[in-house]
Design a protein around this motif. Structure first.
Motif, mmCIF file in Angstrom:
data_model
loop_
_atom_site.group_PDB
_atom_site.id
_atom_site.type_symbol
_atom_site.label_atom_id
_atom_site.label_comp_id
_atom_site.label_asym_id
_atom_site.label_seq_id
_atom_site.Cartn_x
_atom_site.Cartn_y
_atom_site.Cartn_z
ATOM 1 N N LEU A 1 0.871 -1.174 0.000
ATOM 2 C CA LEU A 1 0.000 0.000 0.000
ATOM 3 C C LEU A 1 0.912 1.229 0.000
ATOM 4 C CD1 LEU A 1 -2.847 1.203 0.193
ATOM 5 C CD2 LEU A 1 -2.717 0.939 2.677
ATOM 6 N N PRO A 2 1.331 1.689 -1.184
ATOM 7 C CA PRO A 2 2.356 2.741 -1.256
ATOM 8 C C PRO A 2 1.935 4.077 -0.655
ATOM 9 C CG PRO A 2 2.104 1.612 -3.365
ATOM 10 C CD PRO A 2 0.963 1.184 -2.506
ATOM 11 N N GLU A 3 0.673 4.462 -0.852
ATOM 12 C CA GLU A 3 0.200 5.756 -0.362
ATOM 13 C C GLU A 3 -0.545 5.578 0.961
ATOM 14 O OE1 GLU A 3 1.136 8.414 -1.914
ATOM 15 O OE2 GLU A 3 2.002 7.292 -3.600
ATOM 16 N N TRP A 4 -0.555 6.641 1.756
ATOM 17 C CA TRP A 4 -1.283 6.595 3.021
ATOM 18 C C TRP A 4 -2.766 6.335 2.769
ATOM 19 C CZ3 TRP A 4 0.995 6.164 7.559
ATOM 20 C CH2 TRP A 4 2.301 6.647 7.724
ATOM 21 N N LYS A 5 -3.338 5.408 3.514
ATOM 22 C CA LYS A 5 -4.758 5.073 3.438
ATOM 23 C C LYS A 5 -5.430 5.511 4.732
ATOM 24 C CE LYS A 5 -8.588 2.756 2.289
ATOM 25 N NZ LYS A 5 -9.451 3.138 1.149
ATOM 26 N N GLU A 6 -6.558 6.188 4.617
ATOM 27 C CA GLU A 6 -7.293 6.657 5.790
ATOM 28 C C GLU A 6 -8.653 5.977 5.830
ATOM 29 O OE1 GLU A 6 -9.348 10.844 6.657
ATOM 30 O OE2 GLU A 6 -7.165 10.948 6.871
ATOM 31 N N MET A 7 -8.931 5.269 6.926
ATOM 32 C CA MET A 7 -10.231 4.629 7.106
ATOM 33 C C MET A 7 -10.938 5.257 8.292
ATOM 34 S SD MET A 7 -9.947 0.593 6.087
ATOM 35 C CE MET A 7 -11.732 0.513 5.996
ATOM 36 N N THR B 1 -4.137 -22.757 3.620
ATOM 37 C CA THR B 1 -5.032 -23.240 2.570
ATOM 38 C C THR B 1 -5.376 -22.129 1.591
ATOM 39 O OG1 THR B 1 -7.079 -22.675 3.755
ATOM 40 C CG2 THR B 1 -6.096 -24.850 4.211
ATOM 41 N N ASP B 2 -5.846 -22.535 0.417
ATOM 42 C CA ASP B 2 -6.284 -21.577 -0.595
ATOM 43 C C ASP B 2 -7.506 -20.800 -0.112
ATOM 44 O OD1 ASP B 2 -6.055 -20.565 -3.396
ATOM 45 O OD2 ASP B 2 -8.041 -21.460 -3.581
ATOM 46 N N GLU B 3 -8.372 -21.458 0.651
ATOM 47 C CA GLU B 3 -9.558 -20.775 1.181
ATOM 48 C C GLU B 3 -9.160 -19.614 2.092
ATOM 49 O OE1 GLU B 3 -13.623 -21.716 3.790
ATOM 50 O OE2 GLU B 3 -12.151 -23.301 3.414
ATOM 51 N N LEU B 4 -8.201 -19.864 2.988
ATOM 52 C CA LEU B 4 -7.710 -18.791 3.854
ATOM 53 C C LEU B 4 -7.049 -17.687 3.039
ATOM 54 C CD1 LEU B 4 -6.160 -20.627 6.945
ATOM 55 C CD2 LEU B 4 -8.072 -19.016 6.958
ATOM 56 N N ALA B 5 -6.332 -18.077 2.000
ATOM 57 C CA ALA B 5 -5.680 -17.082 1.150
ATOM 58 C C ALA B 5 -6.712 -16.155 0.519
ATOM 59 C CB ALA B 5 -4.850 -17.775 0.074
ATOM 60 N N HIS B 6 -7.840 -16.711 0.068
ATOM 61 C CA HIS B 6 -8.887 -15.880 -0.523
ATOM 62 C C HIS B 6 -9.516 -14.955 0.513
ATOM 63 C CE1 HIS B 6 -8.783 -17.408 -4.534
ATOM 64 N NE2 HIS B 6 -8.972 -18.649 -4.151
ATOM 65 N N GLN B 7 -9.700 -15.452 1.737
ATOM 66 C CA GLN B 7 -10.255 -14.608 2.794
ATOM 67 C C GLN B 7 -9.332 -13.429 3.077
ATOM 68 O OE1 GLN B 7 -11.152 -16.991 6.250
ATOM 69 N NE2 GLN B 7 -12.350 -18.470 5.079
ATOM 70 N N TRP B 8 -8.037 -13.722 3.175
ATOM 71 C CA TRP B 8 -7.071 -12.664 3.432
ATOM 72 C C TRP B 8 -6.985 -11.692 2.267
ATOM 73 C CZ3 TRP B 8 -5.104 -10.635 7.488
ATOM 74 C CH2 TRP B 8 -4.977 -11.390 8.651
ATOM 75 N N GLU B 9 -6.962 -12.221 1.049
ATOM 76 C CA GLU B 9 -6.858 -11.345 -0.114
ATOM 77 C C GLU B 9 -8.060 -10.411 -0.187
ATOM 78 O OE1 GLU B 9 -5.438 -11.669 -4.741
ATOM 79 O OE2 GLU B 9 -6.606 -13.330 -3.916
ATOM 80 N N SER B 10 -9.251 -10.936 0.114
ATOM 81 C CA SER B 10 -10.457 -10.112 0.119
ATOM 82 C C SER B 10 -10.361 -9.015 1.172
ATOM 83 C CB SER B 10 -11.683 -10.996 0.371
ATOM 84 O OG SER B 10 -12.853 -10.215 0.473
ATOM 85 N N TRP B 11 -9.916 -9.380 2.383
ATOM 86 C CA TRP B 11 -9.795 -8.387 3.458
ATOM 87 C C TRP B 11 -8.764 -7.324 3.100
ATOM 88 C CZ3 TRP B 11 -6.068 -6.448 6.710
ATOM 89 C CH2 TRP B 11 -6.522 -5.707 7.808
ATOM 90 N N LEU B 12 -7.625 -7.741 2.573
ATOM 91 C CA LEU B 12 -6.569 -6.798 2.213
ATOM 92 C C LEU B 12 -7.043 -5.815 1.146
ATOM 93 C CD1 LEU B 12 -3.615 -9.327 2.176
ATOM 94 C CD2 LEU B 12 -3.691 -7.274 3.611
ATOM 95 N N LYS B 13 -7.752 -6.311 0.142
ATOM 96 C CA LYS B 13 -8.240 -5.425 -0.913
ATOM 97 C C LYS B 13 -9.252 -4.422 -0.369
ATOM 98 C CE LYS B 13 -7.408 -8.394 -4.918
ATOM 99 N NZ LYS B 13 -8.005 -9.190 -6.015
ATOM 100 N N LYS B 14 -10.148 -4.893 0.504
ATOM 101 C CA LYS B 14 -11.129 -3.984 1.098
ATOM 102 C C LYS B 14 -10.450 -2.930 1.965
ATOM 103 C CE LYS B 14 -14.984 -7.260 1.109
ATOM 104 N NZ LYS B 14 -15.852 -8.134 1.946
ATOM 105 N N ALA B 15 -9.286 -3.286 2.529
ATOM 106 C CA ALA B 15 -8.537 -2.343 3.363
ATOM 107 C C ALA B 15 -7.638 -1.433 2.534
ATOM 108 C CB ALA B 15 -7.700 -3.105 4.388
ATOM 109 N N GLY B 16 -7.679 -1.571 1.199
ATOM 110 C CA GLY B 16 -6.965 -0.660 0.327
ATOM 111 C C GLY B 16 -5.655 -1.165 -0.243
ATOM 112 N N PHE B 17 -5.265 -2.398 0.088
ATOM 113 C CA PHE B 17 -3.979 -2.925 -0.352
ATOM 114 C C PHE B 17 -4.049 -3.451 -1.786
ATOM 115 C CE2 PHE B 17 -3.841 -3.236 4.229
ATOM 116 C CZ PHE B 17 -2.522 -2.960 4.561
ATOM 117 N N GLU B 18 -2.923 -3.388 -2.471
ATOM 118 C CA GLU B 18 -2.735 -4.136 -3.707
ATOM 119 C C GLU B 18 -2.216 -5.509 -3.307
ATOM 120 O OE1 GLU B 18 -0.353 -3.901 -8.005
ATOM 121 O OE2 GLU B 18 -0.105 -2.307 -6.507
#
Length: 220
Positions: A31-37, A84-101
């Motif tokens: 997440l290169p730029e500052w993200k504000e939530m 597991t792949d299932e956990l990976a998808h959960q994390w990837e979804s959370w990270l994207k919602k939090a603004g991460f690439e």
């Protein structure tokens, strides 16, 4: 959801200290730029702050006007490993919602699709194991590198960042340190793909993969 993520973060932190070799899936994130939530609930703000701090982000709290802002960034690519792949998808979804690439490499047969040859596939709307996409929401970049490629790196920060990215792509890795520098070797003999949200991002990754030595194909 935040409490669940916090519990998972504790597990990941312990795994990284212990037998991380048993992990099967990696997700790279930045997440290169500052993200504000913005949070109206201060407890939820503190939970989010703790979550991004455990991921290694720079983070701070800003209280004003009766609400709380969590401000954070992670300018360098990092990676995390899950079982597991299932956990990976959960994390990837959370990270994207939090603004991460994010980077998470999927096998070519992920969800039953053949990504090495795309004839006859409907790319407008498809379903992969554990997640689905409507038309226009995703583009895929397919890649592989069948032979080992070695990159000579003198900067330790660059080594850490490239290692994280290649882990996220699902590559096999070997590294050695000698004479003040590192040699990082990697390969990905089977076709994999990453999923991104726009044509521009897909083109950028296709170009980066090609420059790094991969065969790369952008699926429209």
């Amino acid at each position: 959801m935040l409490k669940r993520i916090s519990r998972l973060l504790c597990f990941v932190a312990l795994a990284s200290v212990g037998s991380i070799a048993s992990a099967e899936e990696s997700i790279a994130f930045c997440l290169p730029e500052w993200k504000e939530m913005h949070f109206d609930d201060s407890a939820k703000a503190q939970q989010h702050l703790a979550a991004v701090q455990k991921l290694g982000c720079e983070a701070k709290i800003d209280n004003h006007g009766g609400h709380t802002d969590v401000v954070y960034r992670s300018p360098k690519w990092k990676s995390m490993e899950v079982a597991t792949d299932e956990l990976a998808h959960q994390w990837e979804s959370w990270l994207k919602k939090a603004g991460f690439e994010t980077l998470h490499g999927h096998a070519a047969d992920h969800g039953g699709d053949d990504h090495a040859g795309h004839e006859g596939r409907d790319h407008a709307a498809h379903d992969h194991a554990g997640h689905s996409h409507a038309a226009g929401q995703v583009e895929e970049v397919n890649y592989r590198i069948t032979d080992w490629k070695t990159i000579h790196i003198e900067n330790q920060e660059q080594l850490a960042e490239l290692t994280a990215m290649l882990k996220g792509l699902g590559c096999e890795l070997k590294s050695s340190q000698h004479s003040g520098h590192a040699d990082l070797s990697f390969r990905c003999p089977q076709w994999k793909h990453i999923e991104v949200g726009s044509h521009q991002v897909a083109t950028t990754w296709e170009q980066w993969l090609a420059k790094t030595g991969f065969e790369a194909k952008h699926v429209h």
